[in-house]
Design a protein around this motif. Sequence first.
Motif, PDB file in Angstrom:
ATOM      1  N   ALA A  49       0.827  -1.209   0.000  1.00 33.42           N
ATOM      2  CA  ALA A  49       0.000   0.000   0.000  1.00 33.42           C
ATOM      3  C   ALA A  49       0.859   1.255   0.000  1.00 33.42           C
ATOM      4  N   LEU A  50       1.921   1.257   0.784  1.00 33.30           N
ATOM      5  CA  LEU A  50       2.804   2.421   0.830  1.00 33.30           C
ATOM      6  C   LEU A  50       3.494   2.636  -0.505  1.00 33.30           C
ATOM      7  N   VAL A  51       4.066   1.577  -1.058  1.00 33.05           N
ATOM      8  CA  VAL A  51       4.811   1.719  -2.310  1.00 33.05           C
ATOM      9  C   VAL A  51       3.883   2.134  -3.450  1.00 33.05           C
ATOM     10  N   SER A  52       2.649   1.620  -3.463  1.00 39.98           N
ATOM     11  CA  SER A  52       1.693   2.036  -4.482  1.00 39.98           C
ATOM     12  C   SER A  52       1.484   3.551  -4.447  1.00 39.98           C
ATOM     13  N   ARG A  53       1.337   4.087  -3.264  1.00 39.40           N
ATOM     14  CA  ARG A  53       1.120   5.537  -3.135  1.00 39.40           C
ATOM     15  C   ARG A  53       2.372   6.338  -3.478  1.00 39.40           C
ATOM     16  N   LEU A  54       3.536   5.811  -3.127  1.00 37.38           N
ATOM     17  CA  LEU A  54       4.780   6.496  -3.488  1.00 37.38           C
ATOM     18  C   LEU A  54       4.993   6.490  -4.993  1.00 37.38           C
ATOM     19  N   LEU A  55       4.692   5.385  -5.640  1.00 37.16           N
ATOM     20  CA  LEU A  55       4.818   5.318  -7.101  1.00 37.16           C
ATOM     21  C   LEU A  55       3.946   6.371  -7.780  1.00 37.16           C
ATOM     22  N   GLN A  56       2.713   6.500  -7.325  1.00 36.53           N
ATOM     23  CA  GLN A  56       1.811   7.469  -7.931  1.00 36.53           C
ATOM     24  C   GLN A  56       2.377   8.887  -7.816  1.00 36.53           C
ATOM     25  N   ARG A  57       2.805   9.240  -6.636  1.00 38.78           N
ATOM     26  CA  ARG A  57       3.299  10.600  -6.432  1.00 38.78           C
ATOM     27  C   ARG A  57       4.622  10.840  -7.165  1.00 38.78           C
ATOM     28  N   HIS A  58       5.461   9.821  -7.220  1.00 46.06           N
ATOM     29  CA  HIS A  58       6.722   9.951  -7.949  1.00 46.06           C
ATOM     30  C   HIS A  58       6.469  10.219  -9.426  1.00 46.06           C
ATOM     31  N   VAL A  59       5.568   9.459 -10.042  1.00 45.29           N
ATOM     32  CA  VAL A  59       5.289   9.626 -11.466  1.00 45.29           C
ATOM     33  C   VAL A  59       4.642  10.981 -11.735  1.00 45.29           C
ATOM     34  N   ILE A  60       3.702  11.376 -10.892  1.00 47.55           N
ATOM     35  CA  ILE A  60       3.039  12.675 -11.082  1.00 47.55           C
ATOM     36  C   ILE A  60       4.042  13.810 -10.960  1.00 47.55           C
ATOM     37  N   GLN A  61       4.894  13.752  -9.957  1.00 44.23           N
ATOM     38  CA  GLN A  61       5.894  14.811  -9.779  1.00 44.23           C
ATOM     39  C   GLN A  61       6.892  14.827 -10.935  1.00 44.23           C
ATOM     40  N   THR A  62       7.357  13.645 -11.352  1.00 44.66           N
ATOM     41  CA  THR A  62       8.386  13.559 -12.381  1.00 44.66           C
ATOM     42  C   THR A  62       7.870  13.979 -13.750  1.00 44.66           C
ATOM     43  N   LEU A  63       6.687  13.507 -14.125  1.00 41.67           N
ATOM     44  CA  LEU A  63       6.176  13.763 -15.472  1.00 41.67           C
ATOM     45  C   LEU A  63       5.432  15.086 -15.598  1.00 41.67           C
ATOM     46  N   LEU A  64       4.707  15.462 -14.551  1.00 47.43           N
ATOM     47  CA  LEU A  64       3.857  16.657 -14.650  1.00 47.43           C
ATOM     48  C   LEU A  64       4.459  17.880 -13.971  1.00 47.43           C
ATOM     49  N   GLY A  65       5.498  17.679 -13.181  1.00 50.75           N
ATOM     50  CA  GLY A  65       6.137  18.815 -12.518  1.00 50.75           C
ATOM     51  C   GLY A  65       5.345  19.387 -11.365  1.00 50.75           C
ATOM     52  N   VAL A  66       4.361  18.632 -10.858  1.00 53.71           N
ATOM     53  CA  VAL A  66       3.588  19.088  -9.703  1.00 53.71           C
ATOM     54  C   VAL A  66       4.412  18.830  -8.450  1.00 53.71           C
ATOM     55  N   SER A  67       4.563  19.831  -7.608  1.00 53.31           N
ATOM     56  CA  SER A  67       5.365  19.645  -6.401  1.00 53.31           C
ATOM     57  C   SER A  67       4.695  18.615  -5.491  1.00 53.31           C
TER      58      SER A  67
END
Length: 290
Positions: free
Chosen positions: A48-66
């Motif tokens: 559950a933790l890693v799933s949530r970290l993956l989502q935020r990592h991809v959003i931050q990396t690809l979309l530039g959202v802090s």
Amino acid sequence: MAVRLLTDIRAWRATCESSEFAACLSVLPPAERESVNRFMRDEDKKRALVSRLLQRHVIQTLLGVSWDEIEIKRTKGGKPFVAQHDGRFPNFNYNVSHEGDLVGIVSDPICVVGFDISAHEALRRTTPRSLPELRKIFRKQFCENEWTTMELAGPRGPGAAESVFRLHWSLKEAIVKARGDGIVFDLARIALSFPRGTGTTPVESALAIDGQPQPRWHLHSEMCGEHWLSVARCSPDAIIDAYGEFTATMRQPHLDDAAWAAATAAPPPPFRFVTVHDLLPADTKAALEG
């Protein structure tokens, strides 16, 4: 830009009582930390933790959202999506899955994506079942042609028929997750066929829903160890979104034939492994590795 990332939770040695786990958990919003901690088993908490970290990592990396500004919502059917993006990828969306040793995420800039991981029973800590046993339990979820495809795989070796059962299951799950309507969708409505067979991977599949061929779907499955990884991509027209919030994020909600062909022409990116530390904000990663 499309990405396909996997994290092997067996390779992450931190226990859920460790300071390292606490540091990783601390980067999530309070509500998400509570969701992770509701799980009883350490393995489930890690997934559950890693799933949530993956989502935020991809959003931050690809979309530039802090990191602190990322807002993740869900459709009525439970499909996660990012509430804000600047349109650099017109239809940016993603899907996550976890089972066995793996947690993963798949994103797409144009097509709507669904992703599912199906692991061998031994990795799920469940008793392996033979195909006849599986048929008794899941007979209504698959059509006769699908059961025949599974049975024909049997002579390839021990566990081959059961592996093809998991292939079917993961594809159907990926299709439902792409659509976004969740568990209310009857898997029996989906019929899969395999023009090139199921003996080698990657496996390409053809889809019919309610007996009607679905040319605006692209299905792909491959093996990673004892895990099937299935990705379903479809046109935004196939989205089931009762609240309309996910659909509202689409800058290109309708794809004509040329746009669909262009979006699906290029081969998909390979899955790439990342560690838990790779997913963290830079300051948290530095503190753990310093």
